[in-house]
Design a protein around this motif. Structure first.
Motif, PDB file in Angstrom:
ATOM      1  N   LYS A  38       0.837  -1.200   0.000  1.00  0.00           N
ATOM      2  CA  LYS A  38       0.000   0.000   0.000  1.00  0.00           C
ATOM      3  C   LYS A  38       0.873   1.252   0.000  1.00  0.00           C
ATOM      4  O   LYS A  38       0.584   2.232  -0.716  1.00  0.00           O
ATOM      5  N   ASP A  39       1.951   1.231   0.779  1.00  0.00           N
ATOM      6  CA  ASP A  39       2.847   2.382   0.825  1.00  0.00           C
ATOM      7  C   ASP A  39       3.513   2.600  -0.539  1.00  0.00           C
ATOM      8  O   ASP A  39       3.716   3.744  -0.972  1.00  0.00           O
ATOM      9  N   PHE A  40       3.844   1.515  -1.201  1.00  0.00           N
ATOM     10  CA  PHE A  40       4.464   1.605  -2.519  1.00  0.00           C
ATOM     11  C   PHE A  40       3.558   2.371  -3.484  1.00  0.00           C
ATOM     12  O   PHE A  40       4.015   3.243  -4.242  1.00  0.00           O
ATOM     13  N   PHE A  41       2.270   2.068  -3.448  1.00  0.00           N
ATOM     14  CA  PHE A  41       1.349   2.693  -4.397  1.00  0.00           C
ATOM     15  C   PHE A  41       0.959   4.125  -4.020  1.00  0.00           C
ATOM     16  O   PHE A  41       0.274   4.813  -4.788  1.00  0.00           O
ATOM     17  N   THR A  42       1.401   4.584  -2.854  1.00  0.00           N
ATOM     18  CA  THR A  42       1.189   5.992  -2.512  1.00  0.00           C
ATOM     19  C   THR A  42       2.272   6.890  -3.101  1.00  0.00           C
ATOM     20  O   THR A  42       2.140   8.116  -3.071  1.00  0.00           O
ATOM     21  N   PRO A  44       4.861   8.684  -5.886  1.00  0.00           N
ATOM     22  CA  PRO A  44       4.750   9.181  -7.267  1.00  0.00           C
ATOM     23  C   PRO A  44       5.161   8.094  -8.260  1.00  0.00           C
ATOM     24  O   PRO A  44       5.968   7.221  -7.947  1.00  0.00           O
ATOM     25  N   ARG A  45       4.608   8.176  -9.446  1.00  0.00           N
ATOM     26  CA  ARG A  45       4.854   7.156 -10.461  1.00  0.00           C
ATOM     27  C   ARG A  45       6.348   6.978 -10.729  1.00  0.00           C
ATOM     28  O   ARG A  45       6.831   5.851 -10.882  1.00  0.00           O
ATOM     29  N   ALA A  46       7.085   8.064 -10.790  1.00  0.00           N
ATOM     30  CA  ALA A  46       8.522   7.970 -11.070  1.00  0.00           C
ATOM     31  C   ALA A  46       9.245   7.186  -9.978  1.00  0.00           C
ATOM     32  O   ALA A  46      10.162   6.391 -10.255  1.00  0.00           O
ATOM     33  N   ASP A  47       8.845   7.403  -8.729  1.00  0.00           N
ATOM     34  CA  ASP A  47       9.462   6.666  -7.619  1.00  0.00           C
ATOM     35  C   ASP A  47       9.118   5.186  -7.695  1.00  0.00           C
ATOM     36  O   ASP A  47       9.959   4.313  -7.421  1.00  0.00           O
ATOM     37  N   GLN A  48       7.883   4.883  -8.059  1.00  0.00           N
ATOM     38  CA  GLN A  48       7.479   3.486  -8.217  1.00  0.00           C
ATOM     39  C   GLN A  48       8.326   2.791  -9.285  1.00  0.00           C
ATOM     40  O   GLN A  48       8.742   1.639  -9.109  1.00  0.00           O
ATOM     41  N   LEU A  50      11.362   3.502 -10.235  1.00  0.00           N
ATOM     42  CA  LEU A  50      12.712   3.252  -9.722  1.00  0.00           C
ATOM     43  C   LEU A  50      12.734   2.022  -8.813  1.00  0.00           C
ATOM     44  O   LEU A  50      13.629   1.180  -8.908  1.00  0.00           O
ATOM     45  N   LEU A  51      11.765   1.922  -7.909  1.00  0.00           N
ATOM     46  CA  LEU A  51      11.707   0.760  -7.029  1.00  0.00           C
ATOM     47  C   LEU A  51      11.392  -0.507  -7.809  1.00  0.00           C
ATOM     48  O   LEU A  51      11.892  -1.597  -7.469  1.00  0.00           O
ATOM     49  N   HIS A  52      10.587  -0.381  -8.841  1.00  0.00           N
ATOM     50  CA  HIS A  52      10.286  -1.534  -9.686  1.00  0.00           C
ATOM     51  C   HIS A  52      11.556  -2.074 -10.327  1.00  0.00           C
ATOM     52  O   HIS A  52      11.728  -3.296 -10.451  1.00  0.00           O
ATOM     53  N   SER A  53      12.457  -1.187 -10.710  1.00  0.00           N
ATOM     54  CA  SER A  53      13.723  -1.625 -11.310  1.00  0.00           C
ATOM     55  C   SER A  53      14.598  -2.371 -10.310  1.00  0.00           C
ATOM     56  O   SER A  53      15.490  -3.135 -10.702  1.00  0.00           O
ATOM     57  N   LEU A  54      14.369  -2.145  -9.041  1.00  0.00           N
ATOM     58  CA  LEU A  54      15.092  -2.877  -7.978  1.00  0.00           C
ATOM     59  C   LEU A  54      14.384  -4.171  -7.595  1.00  0.00           C
ATOM     60  O   LEU A  54      14.824  -4.850  -6.671  1.00  0.00           O
ATOM     61  N   ARG A  55      13.285  -4.489  -8.247  1.00  0.00           N
ATOM     62  CA  ARG A  55      12.498  -5.692  -7.988  1.00  0.00           C
ATOM     63  C   ARG A  55      11.921  -5.670  -6.566  1.00  0.00           C
ATOM     64  O   ARG A  55      11.829  -6.700  -5.897  1.00  0.00           O
ATOM     65  N   TYR A  56      11.498  -4.491  -6.147  1.00  0.00           N
ATOM     66  CA  TYR A  56      10.952  -4.345  -4.796  1.00  0.00           C
ATOM     67  C   TYR A  56       9.682  -5.157  -4.614  1.00  0.00           C
ATOM     68  O   TYR A  56       9.504  -5.841  -3.592  1.00  0.00           O
TER      69      TYR A  56
END
Length: 412
Positions: A38-42, A44-48, A50-56
């Motif tokens: 839930k915190d991930f989806f709060t 900004p899209r750009a931050d998501q 970046l974290l997606h590229s880290l396989r969070y």
């Protein structure tokens, strides 16, 4: 002194709540992990991105899988809790992959609750009312508190300390000097005659130190207060029949101070030895209940304790006392003339600043040793041993205790 019906009802309610805590581990822990999603989806899209590229998000999915594996293991522990003699009215059905097992084991029951925790090795008082433990008159499903779940997470870490290859280094820093001191004190006794010597290990936790002592040939009894520890030790000692039979993930509950994902997600296999491999004829038992109530009470004609123990081994235990004077007095009273008390641990007084109005006497190390001498002990072999307690060896954070070690002979 017989317990009142109110005390018995309270005890049964507390035990039932412990069982519920085991069985609700998955829902509680998965919910905590889902908070991260839930915190991930709060963000900004750009931050998501970046974290997606880290396989969070993939890491969160791996944590879910580890939690479910832990839940499967914990549900096996409480598949048949009636072995402890409590009536479990209103308890949910057992969880996934429950397996039947025999109920024979080295247990006597004088049940109360006391538990070890991470770092603080806490043996907390059973403050049932303040923790919201429902009495027997309150029906329905119990909702475990954060306090309850912390006890359960600590139990998983205790399995690492006592029954895994990974925990060997940590436990041996403590257990090896205690075993060596015991063997040295009775060096004139042939190994074949050690079975005549009775050794008590209060605060036995998951039972490994007591098991080790029995494996040396001594008649050994462990004593433990915590329902969490008692359920877990019964399972590992009586329902586990092969090395590395179970796999747990004890470090998935916190994302803090981790150098990499492996430090959090690595599996730990238990046990490192087969608990049933004690030599033929070994005398090994565990007694459930409060140390002072069982061993400090007037002697039972069927089970006397005064002067009946040749050695008492206390590891991370004496600071669980509300009244350290009585703890030492009980140890002295139950030892046979010339008996030995071997101690290792810090002085993290567990009832200091408690909110339950329990008394608490807190002494310095110097005062504890002076008290022991006044009660009738001759202390020798003193030294300081640096050790961790249920530490994640791959964490960026670790607490080190400068634990006091000594051998004390009963002289009066």
């Amino acid at each position: 002194m017989p317990f009142s019906r109110t005390a018995i009802n309270e005890e049964q309610a507390h035990f039932s709540n412990v069982i519920q805590t085991f069985r609700q581990y998955a829902a509680y822990s998965l919910s905590a992990n889902n908070r991260r999603r839930k915190d991930f989806f709060t963000l900004p899209r750009a931050d998501q991105e970046l974290l997606h590229s880290l396989r969070y998000k993939e890491k969160l999915a791996e944590v879910d899988r580890a939690i479910l594996a832990n839940a499967e293991f914990l549900n096996q522990i409480v598949v048949d809790p009636e072995i402890f003699g409590h009536e479990l009215e209103g308890i949910d059905d057992p969880g996934v992959n429950d397996v039947p097992g025999d109920t024979q084991g080295p247990f006597h029951s004088h049940s109360h609750d006391h538990t070890h925790g991470p770092h603080s090795h806490s043996h907390d008082a059973p403050t049932r009312a303040s923790q919201g433990h429902a009495g027997p008159e309150k029906k329905g499903r119990y909702r475990p508190t954060d306090f309850d779940m912390d006890k359960l997470r600590s139990t998983l870490k205790q399995f690492v300390r006592d029954w895994s290859e990974e925990g060997r280094a940590e436990r041996e820093v403590c257990y090896a000097p205690m075993r060596e001191a015991l063997l040295q004190h009775f060096s004139d006794i042939p190994p074949a005659e050690r079975h005549n010597l009775r050794v008590l290990v209060p605060g036995a936790g998951l039972g490994r130190l007591a098991w080790d002592i029995a494996n040396l040939g001594f008649a050994c009894q462990g004593n433990e207060f915590s329902h969490y520890m008692l359920l877990a030790s019964f399972f590992i000692l009586n329902r586990t029949d092969s090395v590395n039979q179970h796999t747990i993930y004890p470090y998935v509950h916190s994302f803090s101070n981790l150098p990499n994902n492996a430090a959090m997600l690595r599996p730990i296999t238990i046990p490192d030895i087969t608990p049933s491999s004690l030599p033929q004829g070994s005398n090994f038992s565990l007694v459930a209940g409060d140390f002072e109530e069982i061993y400090g009470a007037d002697d039972d004609a069927d089970e006397p304790h005064s002067g009946q123990w040749d050695a008492v081994l206390t590891c991370f235990f004496i600071d669980t006392a509300k009244n350290i004077v009585n703890y030492l007095r009980v140890i002295h009273r139950i030892l046979a003339p010339g008996g030995v008390w071997i101690n290792l641990g810090p002085l993290l007084w567990h009832f200091e600043n408690n909110t339950t109005n329990d008394p608490s006497i807190e002494l310095t190390l110097e005062e504890v040793k002076a008290l022991a001498r006044k009660i009738g002990f001759d202390i020798s072999n003193e030294r300081t041993i640096d050790t961790t307690y249920t530490n994640n060896a791959q964490s960026m954070l670790g607490y080190v205790y400068h634990a006091a070690f000594w051998t004390a002979k009963k002289i009066i």
